[in-house]
Each structure stands twice: as C-alpha cells, then as structure tokens.
Design a protein around this motif. Structure first.
Motif, PDB file in Angstrom:
ATOM      1  N   ILE A 311       8.130  62.203  -9.269  1.00  0.00           N
ATOM      2  CA  ILE A 311       9.688  63.664  -9.422  1.00  0.00           C
ATOM      3  C   ILE A 311      10.718  62.308  -9.059  1.00  0.00           C
ATOM      4  O   ILE A 311      12.076  62.399  -9.081  1.00  0.00           O
ATOM      5  CB  ILE A 311       9.526  64.723  -7.841  1.00  0.00           C
ATOM      6  CG1 ILE A 311       9.551  63.889  -6.481  1.00  0.00           C
ATOM      7  CG2 ILE A 311       9.054  65.849  -8.906  1.00  0.00           C
ATOM      8  CD1 ILE A 311       9.575  65.257  -5.792  1.00  0.00           C
ATOM      9  N   ALA A 312      10.578  61.185  -8.560  1.00  0.00           N
ATOM     10  CA  ALA A 312      11.512  59.772  -8.343  1.00  0.00           C
ATOM     11  C   ALA A 312      11.929  60.018  -9.105  1.00  0.00           C
ATOM     12  O   ALA A 312      13.707  59.479  -9.404  1.00  0.00           O
ATOM     13  CB  ALA A 312      10.530  58.575  -7.557  1.00  0.00           C
ATOM     14  N   LEU A 313      12.564  59.174 -11.114  1.00  0.00           N
ATOM     15  CA  LEU A 313      12.531  59.210 -11.903  1.00  0.00           C
ATOM     16  C   LEU A 313      12.322  60.058 -13.011  1.00  0.00           C
ATOM     17  O   LEU A 313      13.683  60.458 -13.546  1.00  0.00           O
ATOM     18  CB  LEU A 313      12.318  57.849 -12.680  1.00  0.00           C
ATOM     19  CG  LEU A 313      11.833  56.984 -11.712  1.00  0.00           C
ATOM     20  CD1 LEU A 313      10.916  55.116 -12.298  1.00  0.00           C
ATOM     21  CD2 LEU A 313      12.925  56.942 -11.127  1.00  0.00           C
ATOM     22  N   ASN A 314      11.689  60.975 -12.714  1.00  0.00           N
ATOM     23  CA  ASN A 314      11.362  61.656 -14.353  1.00  0.00           C
ATOM     24  C   ASN A 314      11.627  63.256 -13.310  1.00  0.00           C
ATOM     25  O   ASN A 314      11.856  64.314 -14.746  1.00  0.00           O
ATOM     26  CB  ASN A 314      10.255  61.540 -14.953  1.00  0.00           C
ATOM     27  CG  ASN A 314      10.009  60.890 -15.677  1.00  0.00           C
ATOM     28  OD1 ASN A 314      10.305  60.372 -16.542  1.00  0.00           O
ATOM     29  ND2 ASN A 314       9.296  59.375 -15.283  1.00  0.00           N
ATOM     30  N   GLY A 315      11.716  63.330 -12.442  1.00  0.00           N
ATOM     31  CA  GLY A 315      11.624  65.013 -11.481  1.00  0.00           C
ATOM     32  C   GLY A 315      13.590  65.755 -12.295  1.00  0.00           C
ATOM     33  O   GLY A 315      14.123  65.351 -12.716  1.00  0.00           O
ATOM     34  N   SER A 316      13.086  66.547 -12.260  1.00  0.00           N
ATOM     35  CA  SER A 316      14.247  67.342 -12.744  1.00  0.00           C
ATOM     36  C   SER A 316      15.073  69.127 -11.667  1.00  0.00           C
ATOM     37  O   SER A 316      13.662  70.107 -12.303  1.00  0.00           O
ATOM     38  CB  SER A 316      14.210  68.171 -14.357  1.00  0.00           C
ATOM     39  OG  SER A 316      15.762  69.075 -14.711  1.00  0.00           O
ATOM     40  N   TYR A 317      15.516  68.624 -10.987  1.00  0.00           N
ATOM     41  CA  TYR A 317      15.308  69.999  -9.674  1.00  0.00           C
ATOM     42  C   TYR A 317      16.807  69.883  -9.532  1.00  0.00           C
ATOM     43  O   TYR A 317      17.326  69.193  -9.788  1.00  0.00           O
ATOM     44  CB  TYR A 317      14.828  69.202  -8.547  1.00  0.00           C
ATOM     45  CG  TYR A 317      13.017  68.875  -8.700  1.00  0.00           C
ATOM     46  CD1 TYR A 317      12.070  69.771  -8.456  1.00  0.00           C
ATOM     47  CD2 TYR A 317      12.248  68.168  -9.263  1.00  0.00           C
ATOM     48  CE1 TYR A 317      10.503  69.811  -8.136  1.00  0.00           C
ATOM     49  CE2 TYR A 317      10.996  67.663  -9.429  1.00  0.00           C
ATOM     50  CZ  TYR A 317      10.117  68.870  -9.264  1.00  0.00           C
ATOM     51  OH  TYR A 317       8.721  68.719  -8.915  1.00  0.00           O
ATOM     52  N   ALA A 318      16.475  71.032  -8.743  1.00  0.00           N
ATOM     53  CA  ALA A 318      18.170  71.261  -7.965  1.00  0.00           C
ATOM     54  C   ALA A 318      18.268  70.880  -6.899  1.00  0.00           C
ATOM     55  O   ALA A 318      17.709  70.659  -5.850  1.00  0.00           O
ATOM     56  CB  ALA A 318      18.528  72.775  -7.763  1.00  0.00           C
ATOM     57  N   PRO A 319      19.634  69.724  -6.754  1.00  0.00           N
ATOM     58  CA  PRO A 319      19.464  68.703  -5.906  1.00  0.00           C
ATOM     59  C   PRO A 319      20.232  69.729  -4.331  1.00  0.00           C
ATOM     60  O   PRO A 319      20.485  68.861  -3.575  1.00  0.00           O
ATOM     61  CB  PRO A 319      20.991  67.539  -6.525  1.00  0.00           C
ATOM     62  CG  PRO A 319      21.451  68.557  -7.871  1.00  0.00           C
ATOM     63  CD  PRO A 319      20.465  69.686  -7.783  1.00  0.00           C
ATOM     64  N   GLY A 320      20.382  70.826  -4.760  1.00  0.00           N
ATOM     65  CA  GLY A 320      21.114  71.574  -3.455  1.00  0.00           C
ATOM     66  C   GLY A 320      22.341  70.879  -2.438  1.00  0.00           C
ATOM     67  O   GLY A 320      23.452  70.599  -4.040  1.00  0.00           O
ATOM     68  N   SER A 321      22.479  70.923  -1.861  1.00  0.00           N
ATOM     69  CA  SER A 321      23.529  70.176  -1.278  1.00  0.00           C
ATOM     70  C   SER A 321      24.136  68.979  -1.393  1.00  0.00           C
ATOM     71  O   SER A 321      25.800  68.397  -1.010  1.00  0.00           O
ATOM     72  CB  SER A 321      24.222  70.298   0.293  1.00  0.00           C
ATOM     73  OG  SER A 321      24.626  72.525   0.102  1.00  0.00           O
ATOM     74  N   THR A 322      23.014  68.305  -1.421  1.00  0.00           N
ATOM     75  CA  THR A 322      23.782  66.797  -1.269  1.00  0.00           C
ATOM     76  C   THR A 322      24.973  66.796  -3.175  1.00  0.00           C
ATOM     77  O   THR A 322      25.619  65.894  -2.678  1.00  0.00           O
ATOM     78  CB  THR A 322      22.174  65.654  -1.893  1.00  0.00           C
ATOM     79  OG1 THR A 322      21.628  66.460  -3.078  1.00  0.00           O
ATOM     80  CG2 THR A 322      22.094  66.178  -1.243  1.00  0.00           C
ATOM     81  N   TRP A 323      24.532  67.258  -3.994  1.00  0.00           N
ATOM     82  CA  TRP A 323      25.010  67.869  -4.971  1.00  0.00           C
ATOM     83  C   TRP A 323      26.380  68.151  -4.825  1.00  0.00           C
ATOM     84  O   TRP A 323      27.622  67.573  -5.427  1.00  0.00           O
ATOM     85  CB  TRP A 323      24.717  68.671  -6.072  1.00  0.00           C
ATOM     86  CG  TRP A 323      25.921  69.212  -7.574  1.00  0.00           C
ATOM     87  CD1 TRP A 323      26.342  69.760  -7.693  1.00  0.00           C
ATOM     88  CD2 TRP A 323      25.378  68.406  -8.832  1.00  0.00           C
ATOM     89  NE1 TRP A 323      27.285  69.471  -8.867  1.00  0.00           N
ATOM     90  CE2 TRP A 323      26.392  68.750 -10.021  1.00  0.00           C
ATOM     91  CE3 TRP A 323      24.291  67.054  -8.912  1.00  0.00           C
ATOM     92  CZ2 TRP A 323      26.325  68.009 -10.570  1.00  0.00           C
ATOM     93  CZ3 TRP A 323      24.442  66.169  -9.821  1.00  0.00           C
ATOM     94  CH2 TRP A 323      25.696  66.940 -10.573  1.00  0.00           C
TER      95      TRP A 323
END
Length: 562
Positions: A311-323
C-alpha cells in the motif's frame, strides 16, 4: 559384407579397426565404428555412402525381405542404417535421415526444428561400437548465437529395429535420439536466458539493494528489473535449452554466455530503509514511505507483509484527517480560515442531509482554526462546505500538491484522486473521507510540500537516468505554506501528534488521521509528519487512532533523519 577379395568393405587392409574423422575440406563427417570401421563423408545435402556390395539402397530398405520378416536386424544392417542416418543428419538432410526411421513424419519435424532452433553451424556425429542393435554416438557441434561461437558436445544413442510393416531395417525413432533428455512434445533451442537481462538496483550510495537485505523492497526490485532491464546496459546471456510445447524451459543443456546484469540507480537510503522496515515489522498490515522535501527523492518504502503488492506506493485508501493538511490549505488560501482567527468547532454540523460530528462528540468553544486543526476537529472543516464549489478541493489538491497528476516515480504508483462530488460527499472529502484516495507516498509528499513550500514530485529512480519528465504543479502560495507549517508544528507539539513526536528536535510538524472504512470494526490509522529535510507518512490497517498506532512508526523513521 566383403569385396571380391574377401575383405570387409571399408576396412583398410581388412583389419576392422575403427577410424574417426571430423571436418575435412568443409565437409560434415559421420563416423560409425564397430566390427568394421566405416567413415561416411557427406559432400553435400542428401549425399551419403552406404556399406555393402549392392548397387542400390535395397540393403537399407530390406524390400526383398518382405513385410512378413520380423527377425532382428543383422549386424551389417545396424551398421549400414546407423551410418546412413547419422550421415544424413550431419548433412542437414532431414528428409533423408527421417526416411531411415520408423516414424518419418515425426523424425523429419524434429530434425528440421533441431537444425533451425539450435543455431548449429558445424555438426560432427561420431558413432561408437554397437551393442546389439543399439549404437551410441557423440554429437560435437559449433553453435553461433549473436555472432558468438561456442562448442557443444553430448552423447546419445539410437537403436535399429525391423519395421513390422515393411520389414525394413530402420532407426527406432524417439525424441531421445536427438538428445537423451528430450521428451515428447519438447524441443531443443538456442536463445537468450530469461525474459530480460538481470539488473542490479543501487541505493543512493551506489551499493546494491537486495530483497534479502530489504524484504519490503522485493516487489519494487521486481518492477525495476522489468521496467529498466533493457535500458540498464545488461545482457541476457545465451543458453541451449529444452522447452515444452508452450515454449517454457524445462532444462538448461548448456550456458553459452553468462548473463551480465545492468544497473539502475535509486534514491533509497539504506539507513532510512532499515529504520522503515524495522518500524513496521511487528504490524499485520502497514506501510511507510519517506521522502526528502528538498528534492522529492523517495528514501524508503516499507510494507508488511513484506514482499506484498503493498500500500506504500500503490495503495488507494481514504487518508482520514491527515487530508486536513490539504483541505486546510484550501481554506486558508480561500480566506475561509486563518490560524489565529476564531473558528467554529461545534459538536455537530449538518450538510447535504448528513449530520457530521467529532470523535467522542467533542466541541471547542471560542476556539481558533489553529486549535481546531491541532485537535483534528471535523466540524470546523465541514462548516465551510457550504461556501465551496464541488470541484474546488480537487483543483486545489492538484495545483498545490500535485495530487492526481501523472507522477513518473520510476515504478508503478497511485498518485491520489479527488473525484468531483457534491452535498454530503463533498463535505466528507474535507476530512479525507468519501471519494478521496491516497497512500503513504502521497501523504509523505503532502508533508514534504508543506516543509519546502514547493511541490516536488516523489521519485524512486532519478529522472536523469532515463530522461523522464516529472510532474509539475504551482504549489501552495508562500503565505499558505508558512501558515501550514505553523499549524503542523502546533499539532506536533501541542495537538494530537504531540505524543508520537515527543523528543524530536529540529523543524518538526505532524498530523494524525483515523479513516473510517465500511465493514471494518476499527479505522485505519494514519500519520504524516516532517523533521528537517525528511518527510514520512504511514498507514496501519484496521487498528485505531493514527496518533497511537501510525505515529510511532513515523517517529521511528524520522529519528534517523537529519
């Protein structure tokens, strides 16, 4: 068979001693030795000499014996047929050689493919003393692949039998006649080794990176080998091999030339990489990426389980509050927030038919935007949704942080997405939910951009190696970048990131995140931060609060930085 004087035909002085011949005057030579040594010199394709005192080839065909003849071939027939077969094969006359077998169609196909696929330029076949109807022989060949010659030798054996239908003495055709390791539906070919040349990936110091030393890099190294093998100056080498009907190698018969590995440089810092792998090793499913803000160079990539697609380079996840680093920059730049200005953080806020709330339903009375940012107040961001257009966040993320552009990292990567959404979904994007997607590389780049004030596309292979054009974006305004640095520093020293960042000196900043995911009991933990010229982001799947679980991973990597 004997001549008029009673001497064995072909035997000098009737001695019966075997003779060996190799290339003579450019001719291919087949040698059969036995009770009487016979040299069969092939002057051209299809030409061969036969033993015996008869005027034609009837001794080979056995036509006079009739179809009913079933006795074993005589010693003379064994010598004659084997000599003629080897001579025709050496003379590249597959048709003539195949006619001397009990399966001419299969034999001709195999012999023709042998000549075409092995790239043999010179062929000498030397027979040994028969054992009954079996004749051992040696194959000595000169193989030329891409103008590089090599000598290839091996031993094989043929057996002469009586054809049940015709009564002829013939070679019992089996694939093993061509080579003892050959089986049905297999063939021999000469060609390059592997699908592409071997490749050595080098760290930023020029030392080789290996999956043994850095297990998390194994998928990255595989991608580099596939992408850059033909550009890295290596060569595949060559081999003679057996392949099956699908062309897959089943055995290597001889390595003609050694593969020569090429070299591709990377930006991996072995010290940072070791720290990254150690930081995630006890997790079940996690990833961390380190980026250098001053250059965009990726210094470390680590995933668990090691060797996974990652997931480090290719993950596609909701980043939560870091966004909120990105959406906070949008609000600051649009004049909808200011660090020290009063900013509402109510317990609940409704937009688009959804009621949003904060963790544990907290609220901040008479607070500022800096306070809301440091405590990760959701409603402080959601409350500004009515004043934003549907596409505004995506446009800002692209222009200020390069998110969604075509990043040329050097290996495949997912570079973040912000789809155009409306109503409640648009509001949820402001807190890193709904359709927003990122991974640790993207969020490390976000921190790196804030730290330097300039968007520099992350890369793993220096663009100078292959002339790639990196993605470019205007970046945040100088004022917004400065304000974001202040907010991130406040969060790292007095907010939700403070516990994880404790003890880190220098210029620091950080942001926590906890992303809710449907069908998960616990949220994904996120953390992004920087210290001096090192930016790091991590995600731990389905575990809990970002500051508690992802924060220590990031801090451990930051400690090895400058």
């Amino acid at each position: 068979m004997r001549d008029a004087a009673g001497r064995p035909v072909g035997c000098p002085d009737g001695t019966g001693e075997g003779q060996e011949k190799t290339m003579r005057d450019g001719q291919r030579v087949a040698v059969i030795s036995g009770a009487c040594a016979v040299v069969v010199a092939v002057a051209g394709v299809g030409a061969y000499a036969l033993l015996g005192g008869e005027d034609d080839a009837s001794a080979l065909t056995g036509s006079s014996a009739g179809a009913e003849q079933t006795e074993a071939p005589t010693d003379a027939e064994v010598a004659e047929v084997s000599a003629a077969f080897l001579a025709a094969w050496a003379g590249e006359d597959a048709t003539a050689a195949a006619a001397l077998t009990d399966d001419s169609r299969a034999a001709e196909t195999a012999l023709t493919r042998f000549a075409e696929d092995t790239l043999v330029s010179e062929l000498t076949l030397t027979g040994d003393s028969p054992t009954g109807a079996s004749v051992p022989f040696t194959v000595d060949a000169r193989v030329v692949f891409e103008e590089e010659p090599a000598d290839w030798s091996y031993a094989s054996e043929l057996t002469v039998v009586r054809d049940a239908a015709t009564g002829d003495a013939v070679v019992d055709w089996r694939p093993e006649v061509l080579h003892p390791q050959l089986g049905e539906d297999h063939r021999i070919e000469t060609g390059p080794v592997g699908d592409f040349p071997p490749l050595r990936a080098l760290d930023l110091h020029g030392d080789e990176l290996s999956a043994e030393d850095f297990p998390s890099l194994s998928p990255v190294l595989a991608e580099l080998a596939e992408r850059y093998a033909d550009q890295a100056g290596g060569s595949r080498g060559a081999e003679i091999r057996i392949v099956d009907a699908e062309g897959e190698r089943t055995a290597q018969l001889m390595e003609l030339t050694d593969p020569v590995p090429g070299e591709v440089p990377t930006t991996i810092d072995p010290a940072v990489q070791r720290a990254a792998e150690a930081a995630v090793q006890d997790q079940k499913h996690a990833a961390v990426v380190a980026v250098q803000p001053s250059t965009g160079a990726i210094l470390a990539v680590a995933d668990v389980p090691s060797g996974s697609a990652g997931i480090a380079l290719n993950g596609s996840y909701a980043p939560g509050s870091t966004w909120k680093v990105v959406s906070g920059g949008l609000l600051l730049g649009a004049g909808l927030a200011a660090p020290d200005a009063p900013h509402p953080c109510p317990q609940f806020f409704e937009h688009g038919g959804w009621e949003f709330q904060n963790l544990d339903e907290f609220e901040i009375e008479n607070g500022t935007f800096a306070t809301s940012f440091a405590r990760s107040c959701n409603t402080a961001f959601i409350s500004r949704a009515p004043e934003l257009s549907d596409e505004q966040l995506g446009t800002y993320a692209r222009d200020a942080f390069g998110i969604g552009l075509d990043w040329q990292v050097g290996v495949p990567s997912h570079n973040g997405t912000v789809p155009v959404e409306s109503q409640a979904q648009m509001a949820a994007q402001l807190i890193g939910q709904a359709g927003v997607r990122a991974n640790p590389m993207v969020m490390a780049s976000v921190s790196a951009t804030v730290k330097s004030g300039v968007f520099r596309q992350p890369y793993l292979v220096p663009p100078s190696f292959d002339g790639r054009d990196l993605a470019r974006a205007p970046g945040p305004s100088a004022e917004t970048a400065q304000q974001l640095r202040g907010l991130l520093n406040f969060t790292a020293t007095s907010g939700t990131a403070a516990e994880a960042m404790a003890g880190l000196d220098g210029e620091i900043g950080g942001k926590t995140g906890s992303a809710e995911v449907m069908d998960q009991d616990k949220p994904n933990a996120w953390f992004t931060a920087y210290r001096n010229d090192l930016a790091v982001a991590a995600m731990v799947s389905e575990i809990g609060h970002g500051g508690t679980y992802a924060g220590p991973i990031v801090a451990q990597v930051l400690r090895v930085g400058s």
